[in-house]
Design an enzyme around this catalytic site. Structure first.
Site, PDB file in Angstrom:
ATOM      1  N   ALA A 192       0.890  -1.191   0.128  1.00  0.00           N
ATOM      2  CA  ALA A 192      -0.049   0.030   0.095  1.00  0.00           C
ATOM      3  C   ALA A 192       0.785   1.362   0.026  1.00  0.00           C
ATOM      4  O   ALA A 192       2.005   1.135   0.506  1.00  0.00           O
ATOM      5  CB  ALA A 192      -0.921  -0.139   1.101  1.00  0.00           C
ATOM      6  N   LYS A 216      -1.887   5.019  -4.239  1.00  0.00           N
ATOM      7  CA  LYS A 216      -2.857   5.312  -3.345  1.00  0.00           C
ATOM      8  C   LYS A 216      -4.388   5.485  -3.747  1.00  0.00           C
ATOM      9  O   LYS A 216      -5.355   5.059  -3.281  1.00  0.00           O
ATOM     10  CB  LYS A 216      -2.490   6.550  -2.464  1.00  0.00           C
ATOM     11  CG  LYS A 216      -1.535   6.496  -1.394  1.00  0.00           C
ATOM     12  CD  LYS A 216      -1.247   7.678  -0.866  1.00  0.00           C
ATOM     13  CE  LYS A 216      -0.003   7.788  -0.076  1.00  0.00           C
ATOM     14  NZ  LYS A 216      -0.147   7.337   1.407  1.00  0.00           N
ATOM     15  N   THR A 272      -3.607   3.786   1.035  1.00  0.00           N
ATOM     16  CA  THR A 272      -4.474   3.998   2.012  1.00  0.00           C
ATOM     17  C   THR A 272      -5.650   4.970   1.575  1.00  0.00           C
ATOM     18  O   THR A 272      -5.403   6.010   1.300  1.00  0.00           O
ATOM     19  CB  THR A 272      -4.305   4.141   3.491  1.00  0.00           C
ATOM     20  OG1 THR A 272      -3.486   3.375   4.218  1.00  0.00           O
ATOM     21  CG2 THR A 272      -5.404   4.382   4.436  1.00  0.00           C
ATOM     22  N   ASN A 292       8.815   8.889   5.040  1.00  0.00           N
ATOM     23  CA  ASN A 292       7.562   9.591   4.736  1.00  0.00           C
ATOM     24  C   ASN A 292       6.718  10.122   5.788  1.00  0.00           C
ATOM     25  O   ASN A 292       6.603   8.961   6.902  1.00  0.00           O
ATOM     26  CB  ASN A 292       6.932   8.783   3.655  1.00  0.00           C
ATOM     27  CG  ASN A 292       5.750   7.803   4.407  1.00  0.00           C
ATOM     28  OD1 ASN A 292       4.695   8.380   4.435  1.00  0.00           O
ATOM     29  ND2 ASN A 292       6.019   6.880   4.626  1.00  0.00           N
ATOM     30  N   GLY A 313       0.794  11.152   5.300  1.00  0.00           N
ATOM     31  CA  GLY A 313      -0.540  11.447   6.291  1.00  0.00           C
ATOM     32  C   GLY A 313      -1.879  11.225   5.320  1.00  0.00           C
ATOM     33  O   GLY A 313      -2.798  11.985   5.443  1.00  0.00           O
ATOM     34  N   ASN A 360      -6.534  -1.032   0.864  1.00  0.00           N
ATOM     35  CA  ASN A 360      -6.083  -0.561   2.313  1.00  0.00           C
ATOM     36  C   ASN A 360      -7.157   0.414   2.781  1.00  0.00           C
ATOM     37  O   ASN A 360      -7.161   1.499   2.204  1.00  0.00           O
ATOM     38  CB  ASN A 360      -4.558  -0.172   2.159  1.00  0.00           C
ATOM     39  CG  ASN A 360      -3.908  -0.209   3.631  1.00  0.00           C
ATOM     40  OD1 ASN A 360      -4.342   0.798   4.337  1.00  0.00           O
ATOM     41  ND2 ASN A 360      -2.850  -0.792   3.751  1.00  0.00           N
ATOM     42  N   ASN A 378      -6.123  -0.423   8.503  1.00  0.00           N
ATOM     43  CA  ASN A 378      -4.697   0.200   8.780  1.00  0.00           C
ATOM     44  C   ASN A 378      -4.833   0.875   9.799  1.00  0.00           C
ATOM     45  O   ASN A 378      -5.471   1.969   9.811  1.00  0.00           O
ATOM     46  CB  ASN A 378      -4.068   0.669   7.370  1.00  0.00           C
ATOM     47  CG  ASN A 378      -2.951   1.352   7.718  1.00  0.00           C
ATOM     48  OD1 ASN A 378      -2.194   1.068   8.890  1.00  0.00           O
ATOM     49  ND2 ASN A 378      -2.332   2.299   6.900  1.00  0.00           N
ATOM     50  N   SER A 407      -0.243   3.296  10.534  1.00  0.00           N
ATOM     51  CA  SER A 407       0.717   4.560  10.185  1.00  0.00           C
ATOM     52  C   SER A 407       0.964   5.398  11.006  1.00  0.00           C
ATOM     53  O   SER A 407       0.292   5.774  11.878  1.00  0.00           O
ATOM     54  CB  SER A 407      -0.167   5.128   9.012  1.00  0.00           C
ATOM     55  OG  SER A 407       0.394   6.346   8.843  1.00  0.00           O
ATOM     56  N   ASN A 431       1.702   8.294  10.657  1.00  0.00           N
ATOM     57  CA  ASN A 431       1.631   9.769   9.962  1.00  0.00           C
ATOM     58  C   ASN A 431       0.003  10.244  10.353  1.00  0.00           C
ATOM     59  O   ASN A 431      -0.142  11.490   9.909  1.00  0.00           O
ATOM     60  CB  ASN A 431       1.791   9.631   8.698  1.00  0.00           C
ATOM     61  CG  ASN A 431       3.403   9.394   8.460  1.00  0.00           C
ATOM     62  OD1 ASN A 431       4.228   9.785   9.388  1.00  0.00           O
ATOM     63  ND2 ASN A 431       3.781   8.701   7.532  1.00  0.00           N
ATOM     64  N   LYS A 446      -3.181  -4.615   9.339  1.00  0.00           N
ATOM     65  CA  LYS A 446      -1.894  -4.212   9.146  1.00  0.00           C
ATOM     66  C   LYS A 446      -1.136  -3.704  10.504  1.00  0.00           C
ATOM     67  O   LYS A 446      -1.628  -2.773  11.162  1.00  0.00           O
ATOM     68  CB  LYS A 446      -1.787  -3.357   7.969  1.00  0.00           C
ATOM     69  CG  LYS A 446      -0.345  -2.801   7.571  1.00  0.00           C
ATOM     70  CD  LYS A 446      -0.189  -2.467   6.395  1.00  0.00           C
ATOM     71  CE  LYS A 446       1.331  -1.960   5.836  1.00  0.00           C
ATOM     72  NZ  LYS A 446       1.576  -1.197   4.425  1.00  0.00           N
ATOM     73  N   ASN A 463       4.141  -2.205   8.827  1.00  0.00           N
ATOM     74  CA  ASN A 463       3.979  -0.675   8.507  1.00  0.00           C
ATOM     75  C   ASN A 463       5.537  -0.279   8.432  1.00  0.00           C
ATOM     76  O   ASN A 463       6.442  -0.897   8.843  1.00  0.00           O
ATOM     77  CB  ASN A 463       3.010  -0.214   9.053  1.00  0.00           C
ATOM     78  CG  ASN A 463       2.328   1.146   7.961  1.00  0.00           C
ATOM     79  OD1 ASN A 463       3.079   1.810   7.416  1.00  0.00           O
ATOM     80  ND2 ASN A 463       1.049   1.085   8.126  1.00  0.00           N
ATOM     81  N   GLY A 472      11.212  -3.888   4.291  1.00  0.00           N
ATOM     82  CA  GLY A 472      12.549  -4.056   3.858  1.00  0.00           C
ATOM     83  C   GLY A 472      13.088  -5.162   2.966  1.00  0.00           C
ATOM     84  O   GLY A 472      14.251  -5.892   3.114  1.00  0.00           O
ATOM     85  N   THR A 515       9.627  -0.012  -0.984  1.00  0.00           N
ATOM     86  CA  THR A 515      10.878   0.559  -0.982  1.00  0.00           C
ATOM     87  C   THR A 515      11.762   0.170  -2.015  1.00  0.00           C
ATOM     88  O   THR A 515      12.576   0.638  -2.800  1.00  0.00           O
ATOM     89  CB  THR A 515      11.631   0.872   0.428  1.00  0.00           C
ATOM     90  OG1 THR A 515      10.443   1.738   1.061  1.00  0.00           O
ATOM     91  CG2 THR A 515      12.697   1.775   0.015  1.00  0.00           C
TER      92      THR A 515
HETATM   93  C1  LIG Z   1       6.032   6.885   0.594  1.00  0.00           C
HETATM   94  C2  LIG Z   1       5.114   5.892   1.199  1.00  0.00           C
HETATM   95  C3  LIG Z   1       3.821   5.694   1.702  1.00  0.00           C
HETATM   96  C4  LIG Z   1       3.199   4.813   2.219  1.00  0.00           C
HETATM   97  N1  LIG Z   1       1.964   4.958   2.412  1.00  0.00           N
HETATM   98  C5  LIG Z   1       1.253   3.869   3.022  1.00  0.00           C
HETATM   99  C6  LIG Z   1      -0.340   3.858   3.198  1.00  0.00           C
HETATM  100  O1  LIG Z   1      -0.762   4.805   2.744  1.00  0.00           O
HETATM  101  N2  LIG Z   1      -0.746   2.732   3.767  1.00  0.00           N
HETATM  102  C7  LIG Z   1       0.087   1.880   4.399  1.00  0.00           C
HETATM  103  O2  LIG Z   1      -0.760   0.763   4.829  1.00  0.00           O
HETATM  104  N3  LIG Z   1       1.144   1.670   4.018  1.00  0.00           N
HETATM  105  C8  LIG Z   1       1.953   2.759   3.380  1.00  0.00           C
HETATM  106  N4  LIG Z   1       3.286   2.777   3.311  1.00  0.00           N
HETATM  107  C9  LIG Z   1       3.876   1.560   3.994  1.00  0.00           C
HETATM  108  C10 LIG Z   1       4.270   0.209   2.836  1.00  0.00           C
HETATM  109  O3  LIG Z   1       2.954  -0.064   2.696  1.00  0.00           O
HETATM  110  C11 LIG Z   1       5.231  -0.647   3.813  1.00  0.00           C
HETATM  111  O4  LIG Z   1       4.354  -1.130   4.734  1.00  0.00           O
HETATM  112  C12 LIG Z   1       6.413  -0.050   4.182  1.00  0.00           C
HETATM  113  O5  LIG Z   1       7.015   0.782   3.551  1.00  0.00           O
HETATM  114  C13 LIG Z   1       7.325  -1.204   4.501  1.00  0.00           C
HETATM  115  O6  LIG Z   1       7.685  -1.827   3.091  1.00  0.00           O
HETATM  116  P1  LIG Z   1       9.072  -1.613   2.324  1.00  0.00           P
HETATM  117  O7  LIG Z   1      10.174  -1.309   3.370  1.00  0.00           O
HETATM  118  O8  LIG Z   1       9.163  -2.440   1.423  1.00  0.00           O
HETATM  119  O9  LIG Z   1       8.841  -0.226   1.575  1.00  0.00           O
HETATM  120  C14 LIG Z   1       4.043   3.782   2.817  1.00  0.00           C
HETATM  121  C15 LIG Z   1       5.215   3.578   2.370  1.00  0.00           C
HETATM  122  C16 LIG Z   1       5.990   4.626   1.642  1.00  0.00           C
HETATM  123  C17 LIG Z   1       7.388   4.533   1.482  1.00  0.00           C
END
Ligand SMILES: Cc1cc2nc3c(=O)[nH]c(=O)nc-3n(C[C@H](O)[C@H](O)[C@H](O)COP(=O)(O)O)c2cc1C
Length: 357
Positions: A64, A68, A88, A113, A116, A144, A177, A180, A182, A216, A245, A290, A312
């Site tokens: 997610a 978005k 989300t 990030n 929000g 989400n 969710n 977060s 944020n 989550k 998250n 990660g 990421t």
């Molecule tokens: C820029 C950004 C925005 C994100 N927005 C959301 C979100 O809106 N809802 C959510 O559940 N997770 C959000 N995430 C979290 C990711 O879904 C994920 O759980 C988290 O980044 C860990 O995974 P990664 O290390 O592969 O990035 C966001 C992550 C990033 C980097």
């Protein structure tokens, strides 16, 4: 140099959120051409993964936060993601936190990030899903769900109810969710009593519109907090948990950190949750945080996990990441002699430590 590396060397000179918006806009208008340009891997029937009543076309999904608003489903469905999770999404549109709010931590292959939950709101997001023809949507689409910033904590269950009702007929699974960092106060909803109120309020609609439902979780919960999530999953018959998250690292900045700086913490949370869920195979754990290579999938599988997600590492590696995963599965199938991924994972305790054939 691959096309993605060329794109990245230019893109990384520009503000991250601007690049993100430009990319999403381009993916929206030119999905096939850009997917063709970027794509370097294809999923095969033997890569399919069945769990929790879902069919993922491969073991690695898009997490997610990247799409978005569901504007680029057609593009992402053409890449080798096994599932795509949008959102989300909140009931009402909201603009999120002031910019700048997305930062690259290049040396650590990580992101910070504090977006929000900026999103177009549930009505528009559903419209975006429906505007994408069914054949252009991902085979497995997750949504989400999050509460609006202005919704007080005690009214959060109403927001989640509205969202569930809106999307239940239009996706394959949904995610509550509350993890977060944020949205002020959101993570307080991870307390067992607050979670119970949310899932109690969903009980009736889940009966009339059944859909796989996940929770989550944050990587910053202590063990008793994780136990609460497990209790909730069992008590309310959730399809599973998604862990994790982003994490808070105040020394780096306000917001959530993802990527390699999150990897170890996230892995420990997943290991703990898989232990707690070992006796309840009907409750799945989707791993995220990660994840950056097929080795991470392999390690997760050897602990009894099945599907994972990325955000990421996809930004840093692009479609090469997906190629590595597809090639890894093929080699692992040869090594284990299994006909397909589902068959290979049945006997997960006996998977060899090295997957290379
Ligand atoms: C820029 C950004 C925005 C994100 N927005 C959301 C979100 O809106 N809802 C959510 O559940 N997770 C959000 N995430 C979290 C990711 O879904 C994920 O759980 C988290 O980044 C860990 O995974 P990664 O290390 O592969 O990035 C966001 C992550 C990033 C980097």
């Amino acid at each position: 140099m691959s096309i993605y590396n060329l794109f990245r060397s230019l893109a990384f000179k520009i503000d991250p959120e601007f690049v993100h918006e430009l990319s999403m806009g381009s993916f929206k208008v030119l999905p096939s051409a850009l997917a063709g340009l970027f794509n370097s891997a294809s999923l095969k029937p033997q890569h399919q993964l069945d769990f929790a009543g879902l069919k993922w076309t491969g073991p690695l999904g898009l997490a997610a936060g990247l799409d978005k608003n569901a504007v680029a489903l057609s593009f992402f469905s053409k890449l080798a993601f096994g599932a795509v999770e949008i959102g989300t999404v909140t009931p009402k549109p909201q603009s999120g936190n002031p910019k700048p709010r997305l930062f690259r931590l290049k040396e650590d292959q990580s992101l910070l990030n504090r977006m929000g939950f900026n999103n177009q709101g549930m009505n528009k997001v559903l419209e975006n899903i429906l505007m994408t023809s069914e054949s252009d949507r991902p085979i497995c689409l997750g949504v989400n769900l999050g509460k609006n910033k202005v919704t007080p904590a005690n009214e959060a269950p109403v927001d989640y109810f509205k969202l569930y009702e809106k999307f239940a007929d239009h996706c394959d699974y949904m995610v509550v969710n509350v993890s977060s960092p944020n949205t002020p106060g959101l993570r307080d909803l991870q307390q067992e009593s607050a979670l119970a109120e949310i899932f109690e309020s969903l009980a009736s609609i889940r009966q009339s519109k059944p859909s796989p439902l996940f929770l989550k979780v944050a990587p910053d919960l202590p063990e008793d907090g994780l136990d609460s999530c497990v209790n909730i999953a069992k008590k309310f018959n959730l399809s599973g948990l998604i862990a994790t998250n982003t994490t808070i690292m105040p020394e780096i900045g306000q917001g959530g950190v993802s990527g390699q700086l999150l990897a170890q913490k996230s892995k420990e949370v997943r290991r703990y949750l898989l232990e707690q869920l070992a006796e309840t195979p009907d409750i799945a754990l989707i791993g995220v945080g990660g994840v950056s290579s097929f080795d991470d999938l392999w390690e997760f599988w050897r602990l009894g996990g099945k599907a994972m997600q990325v955000y990421t590492s996809f930004i840093y590696q692009g479609p090469e990441l997906l190629k590595g995963v597809c090639d890894g599965i093929d080699q692992a199938l040869v090594k284990t002699g299994a006909r397909n991924l589902n068959e290979m994972l049945v006997d997960y305790k006996n998977l060899p430590s090295d997957w290379r054939s």
